[in-house]
Design an enzyme around this catalytic site. Structure first.
Site, PDB file in Angstrom:
ATOM      1  CG  ASP A   1      -1.801   1.183   1.347  1.00 19.32           C
ATOM      2  OD1 ASP A   1      -2.720   1.272   0.515  1.00 19.32           O
ATOM      3  OD2 ASP A   1      -1.588   2.036   2.240  1.00 19.32           O
TER       4      ASP A   1
ATOM      5  CD  GLU B   1      -2.013   2.476  -3.805  1.00 21.66           C
ATOM      6  OE1 GLU B   1      -3.025   3.091  -4.129  1.00 21.66           O
ATOM      7  OE2 GLU B   1      -1.365   2.740  -2.773  1.00 21.66           O
TER       8      GLU B   1
HETATM    9  C1  AAO Z   1      -8.875   8.862   5.915  1.00 15.95           C
HETATM   10  C2  AAO Z   1      -9.751  10.085   5.665  1.00 15.95           C
HETATM   11  C3  AAO Z   1      -8.879  11.326   5.566  1.00 15.95           C
HETATM   12  C4  AAO Z   1      -8.007  11.475   6.802  1.00 15.95           C
HETATM   13  C5  AAO Z   1      -7.182  10.205   6.963  1.00 15.95           C
HETATM   14  C6  AAO Z   1      -6.272  10.209   8.180  1.00 15.95           C
HETATM   15  O1  AAO Z   1     -10.484   9.886   4.450  1.00 15.95           O
HETATM   16  O2  AAO Z   1      -9.731  12.454   5.426  1.00 15.95           O
HETATM   17  O3  AAO Z   1      -7.139  12.570   6.648  1.00 15.95           O
HETATM   18  O4  AAO Z   1      -8.064   9.099   7.060  1.00 15.95           O
HETATM   19  O5  AAO Z   1      -7.007  10.340   9.331  1.00 15.95           O
HETATM   20  C7  AAO Z   1      -7.661   5.109   2.381  1.00 15.95           C
HETATM   21  C8  AAO Z   1      -8.708   6.162   2.012  1.00 15.95           C
HETATM   22  C9  AAO Z   1      -8.420   7.498   2.680  1.00 15.95           C
HETATM   23  C10 AAO Z   1      -8.268   7.318   4.176  1.00 15.95           C
HETATM   24  C11 AAO Z   1      -7.097   6.365   4.373  1.00 15.95           C
HETATM   25  C12 AAO Z   1      -6.772   6.098   5.839  1.00 15.95           C
HETATM   26  O6  AAO Z   1      -8.712   6.324   0.595  1.00 15.95           O
HETATM   27  O7  AAO Z   1      -9.529   8.370   2.422  1.00 15.95           O
HETATM   28  O8  AAO Z   1      -8.026   8.575   4.789  1.00 15.95           O
HETATM   29  O9  AAO Z   1      -7.423   5.087   3.771  1.00 15.95           O
HETATM   30  O10 AAO Z   1      -7.872   5.616   6.503  1.00 15.95           O
HETATM   31  C13 AAO Z   1      -2.764   8.674  -3.310  1.00 15.95           C
HETATM   32  C14 AAO Z   1      -1.698   7.665  -2.886  1.00 15.95           C
HETATM   33  C15 AAO Z   1      -2.212   6.236  -2.873  1.00 15.95           C
HETATM   34  C16 AAO Z   1      -3.498   6.120  -2.059  1.00 15.95           C
HETATM   35  C17 AAO Z   1      -4.494   7.116  -2.628  1.00 15.95           C
HETATM   36  C18 AAO Z   1      -5.819   7.099  -1.850  1.00 15.95           C
HETATM   37  O11 AAO Z   1      -0.588   7.792  -3.767  1.00 15.95           O
HETATM   38  O12 AAO Z   1      -1.222   5.407  -2.285  1.00 15.95           O
HETATM   39  O13 AAO Z   1      -3.941   8.453  -2.560  1.00 15.95           O
HETATM   40  N1  AAO Z   1      -4.031   4.733  -2.071  1.00 15.95           N
HETATM   41  C19 AAO Z   1      -3.812   3.793  -0.932  1.00 15.95           C
HETATM   42  C20 AAO Z   1      -5.028   2.925  -0.641  1.00 15.95           C
HETATM   43  C21 AAO Z   1      -6.119   3.769  -0.058  1.00 15.95           C
HETATM   44  C22 AAO Z   1      -5.682   4.249   1.326  1.00 15.95           C
HETATM   45  C23 AAO Z   1      -4.245   4.608   1.375  1.00 15.95           C
HETATM   46  C24 AAO Z   1      -3.382   4.429   0.315  1.00 15.95           C
HETATM   47  C25 AAO Z   1      -3.703   4.996   2.680  1.00 15.95           C
HETATM   48  O14 AAO Z   1      -5.378   2.175  -1.758  1.00 15.95           O
HETATM   49  O15 AAO Z   1      -7.352   3.094   0.021  1.00 15.95           O
HETATM   50  O16 AAO Z   1      -6.457   5.408   1.714  1.00 15.95           O
HETATM   51  O17 AAO Z   1      -3.374   3.788   3.359  1.00 15.95           O
HETATM   52  C26 AAO Z   1      -3.269  11.014  -8.036  1.00 15.95           C
HETATM   53  C27 AAO Z   1      -1.899  10.818  -7.414  1.00 15.95           C
HETATM   54  C28 AAO Z   1      -1.901   9.576  -6.540  1.00 15.95           C
HETATM   55  C29 AAO Z   1      -2.988   9.719  -5.481  1.00 15.95           C
HETATM   56  C30 AAO Z   1      -4.346   9.910  -6.202  1.00 15.95           C
HETATM   57  C31 AAO Z   1      -5.498  10.043  -5.226  1.00 15.95           C
HETATM   58  O18 AAO Z   1      -3.507   9.912  -8.934  1.00 15.95           O
HETATM   59  O19 AAO Z   1      -0.947  10.703  -8.459  1.00 15.95           O
HETATM   60  O20 AAO Z   1      -0.643   9.421  -5.912  1.00 15.95           O
HETATM   61  O21 AAO Z   1      -3.049   8.525  -4.702  1.00 15.95           O
HETATM   62  O22 AAO Z   1      -4.281  11.067  -7.039  1.00 15.95           O
HETATM   63  O23 AAO Z   1      -5.310  11.160  -4.424  1.00 15.95           O
HETATM   64  C32 AAO Z   1      -5.144   9.587 -12.808  1.00 15.95           C
HETATM   65  C33 AAO Z   1      -4.346  10.855 -12.483  1.00 15.95           C
HETATM   66  C34 AAO Z   1      -3.472  10.628 -11.250  1.00 15.95           C
HETATM   67  C35 AAO Z   1      -4.323  10.155 -10.100  1.00 15.95           C
HETATM   68  C36 AAO Z   1      -4.961   8.822 -10.542  1.00 15.95           C
HETATM   69  C37 AAO Z   1      -5.810   8.164  -9.453  1.00 15.95           C
HETATM   70  O24 AAO Z   1      -4.295   8.592 -13.344  1.00 15.95           O
HETATM   71  O25 AAO Z   1      -3.519  11.176 -13.577  1.00 15.95           O
HETATM   72  O26 AAO Z   1      -2.834  11.845 -10.905  1.00 15.95           O
HETATM   73  O27 AAO Z   1      -5.805   9.064 -11.663  1.00 15.95           O
HETATM   74  O28 AAO Z   1      -6.946   8.928  -9.140  1.00 15.95           O
END
Ligand code: AAO
Length: 476
Positions: free
Chosen positions: A199, A230
């Site tokens: 992750d 990931e």
């Molecule tokens: C929760 C709450 C938050 C709070 C936090 C801490 O929602 O408000 O602040 O707790 O208290 C999951 C949930 C989160 C949650 C978290 C912890 O999704 O909402 O937060 O658990 O409970 C980035 C990362 C990637 C990550 C993704 C969500 O790089 O690693 O964000 N995925 C993993 C898991 C995910 C998990 C976590 C990580 C944390 O699969 O389920 O979070 O353990 C762009 C960037 C990416 C970025 C994405 C989304 O990507 O390049 O790096 O991912 O945006 O922000 C196109 C675009 C590309 C885009 C892509 C995907 O290709 O060109 O730019 O689409 O959308």
């Protein structure tokens, strides 16, 4: 990098995301093993945040699915069950011939709360007996942003050293932290786990991932664990999936998006039709097939606000996309099967205390991996193996057909009406039983029979939103 160390491709897996351990074990024995799934990926098993109150604003779900991504300790008491249940599940699955892959949350700990499913209490950056402030980037002064969080996803130092959505970012370059993480992963390996989905791998430099990987033991099968990272697309080269290929395989998010475009964004000029998938995989700009876990969606993309990915709500189209991926054979295909949801944060079916209840198909759980047509294509994928895709045919709209070497032939129709096609199957003349609509029984076929002429051509009606698939072994 992972280099030439021996490892194993995972084959066809299913992500039974947030299924509890008892249900995964039962499914391995009753369904996954018999259906020919090679492996199952499960949700993060480590102890995690357990919320005790709603957050501010529009927050309405006490135990959102994402609690499990907030690590508190590496004890295995989780929403999915106890450590004993986890151990038993892995053993049961292995006995059924199904390998277990774990979603490993190792980039960070939690970012909120003070209580956990495993009963361990904590305060910010202090986890008794595990981590203290010196084990984290932000309190060590190594995160260059003003508030300790990632503000700029294009800035390497922030992406690697600052807190992702407030999650406390571990100093994965440090010896102590690497030892704790490797200790956790080696415990899972000892229990029989075959590999990991790492992750938030993009939030660790490849050298840290390599250092952790080098500390991992061999699995019960005598090989190094499978290691898929990931690393989402977006950002500069150094943060792209391609930059991580030397350290492990990657998740094929871009491929999932291309599939959505082909299956759902049908336009009059056919730019977004199924026929566009004639070019897919590396030739379509995706990471190499042998280095990629391919999928139609995952737990993040199925909730994508922009609707850029298919999900279970797409019904027959969702099933067909899985069948297409299994037929095409790009990457190591992973079927995604989890719970139905209404709002993005929804918890899986659970008790009031957050513990997830047994998975019952149709009662909150989609069980798409049990779909007859998908199971049939798992078998077809297994039979045709790595044979090359040949005899590609398309009506330039929503029907495609192709052979895999001379092992098998398949046709898929994403249109809403049945379509008759006359195509080269690459198979010797004879009568073949369609493995999707039926099966061989007492020398006959309970489904559609495909008659191949002496020149290899066949005339076949492909059902609406359906598939016809035969192999040399399904010849009557
Ligand atoms: C929760 C709450 C938050 C709070 C936090 C801490 O929602 O408000 O602040 O707790 O208290 C999951 C949930 C989160 C949650 C978290 C912890 O999704 O909402 O937060 O658990 O409970 C980035 C990362 C990637 C990550 C993704 C969500 O790089 O690693 O964000 N995925 C993993 C898991 C995910 C998990 C976590 C990580 C944390 O699969 O389920 O979070 O353990 C762009 C960037 C990416 C970025 C994405 C989304 O990507 O390049 O790096 O991912 O945006 O922000 C196109 C675009 C590309 C885009 C892509 C995907 O290709 O060109 O730019 O689409 O959308």
């Amino acid at each position: 990098g992972r280099g030439s160390r021996s490892t194993q491709e995972p084959g066809v897996t299913v992500s039974l995301w947030e299924w509890n351990w008892r249900s995964v074990a039962r499914e391995c024995t009753d369904v996954l093993g018999p259906a020919g799934y090679d492996g199952v990926q499960v949700a993060p098993p480590q102890n995690s945040l357990k919320r005790t109150a709603l957050g501010n604003g529009s927050d309405t779900v006490l135990h959102p699915w994402w609690e499990v991504y907030q690590a508190v300790s590496y004890d295995l008491t989780s929403r999915m069950g106890t450590e004993a249940q986890f151990k038993k599940m892995v053993k049961t699955c292995r006995r059924a011939g199904v390998k277990v892959y774990v979603d490993a949350v190792i980039n960070h700990t939690t970012g909120q709360g003070s209580t956990s499913y495993g009963g361990v209490d904590y305060t910010p950056y202090r986890y008794d007996g595990l981590y203290g402030p010196e084990d984290f980037h932000a309190p060590s002064g190594e995160c260059p942003s003003s508030d300790g969080g990632i503000q700029d996803f294009n800035a390497k130092a922030q992406v690697w050293n600052c807190n992702l959505v407030g999650l406390e970012d571990l100093r994965t370059g440090s010896d102590d932290v690497q030892a704790e993480i490797a200790g956790y992963l080696n415990k899972l390996i000892r229990y029989g786990v075959s590999g990991f989905r790492v992750d938030a791998a993009k939030h660790m430099p490849p050298r840290d991932l390599d250092a952790i990987y080098s500390r991992l033991n061999r699995t019960k099968d005598g090989v190094k664990p499978y290691w898929s990272l990931e690393v989402l697309p977006g950002g500069p080269g150094v943060l792209r999936p391609e930059a991580y290929l030397r350290s492990g395989d990657v998740l094929g998010v871009d491929g999932a998006r291309q599939m959505q475009q082909a299956f759902k964004s049908y336009t009059a000029d056919h730019t977004g039709s199924l026929s566009s998938l004639e070019v897919f995989g590396a030739a379509a700009g995706l990471t190499p097939s042998g280095k990629t876990v391919s999928f139609v969606t995952n737990h993040d993309s199925e909730r994508n606000d922009a609707g850029d990915y298919l999900n279970y709500k797409d019904g027959a189209t969702y099933v067909l996309a899985h069948q297409w991926l299994l037929a095409d054979g790009y990457g190591s295909p992973q079927v995604y099967s989890s719970f139905a949801w209404v709002t993005k944060d929804d918890s899986p079916p659970a008790r009031a205390d957050g513990r997830i209840t047994d998975a019952v198909c149709g009662q909150g759980w989609t069980c798409v991996h049990r779909d007859r047509g998908i199971v049939a294509m798992v078998g077809w994928h297994d039979y045709v193996g790595a044979a090359k895709r040949v005899n590609f045919w398309t009506d330039d709209a929503n029907v495609v057909a192709f052979s895999k070497g001379n092992r098998g032939w398949v046709a898929l129709n994403n249109g809403t009406a049945p379509k008759e096609v006359r195509v080269q199957t690459g198979l010797p003349g004879g009568r073949y039983c369609d493995v999707v609509s039926g099966a061989e029984q007492a020398g006959g076929c309970t489904g559609t029979v495909v008659t191949v002429g002496s020149t290899g051509f066949a005339t076949v009606t492909v059902p609406a939103k359906g598939v016809v698939a035969v192999t040399r072994a399904s010849r009557l």
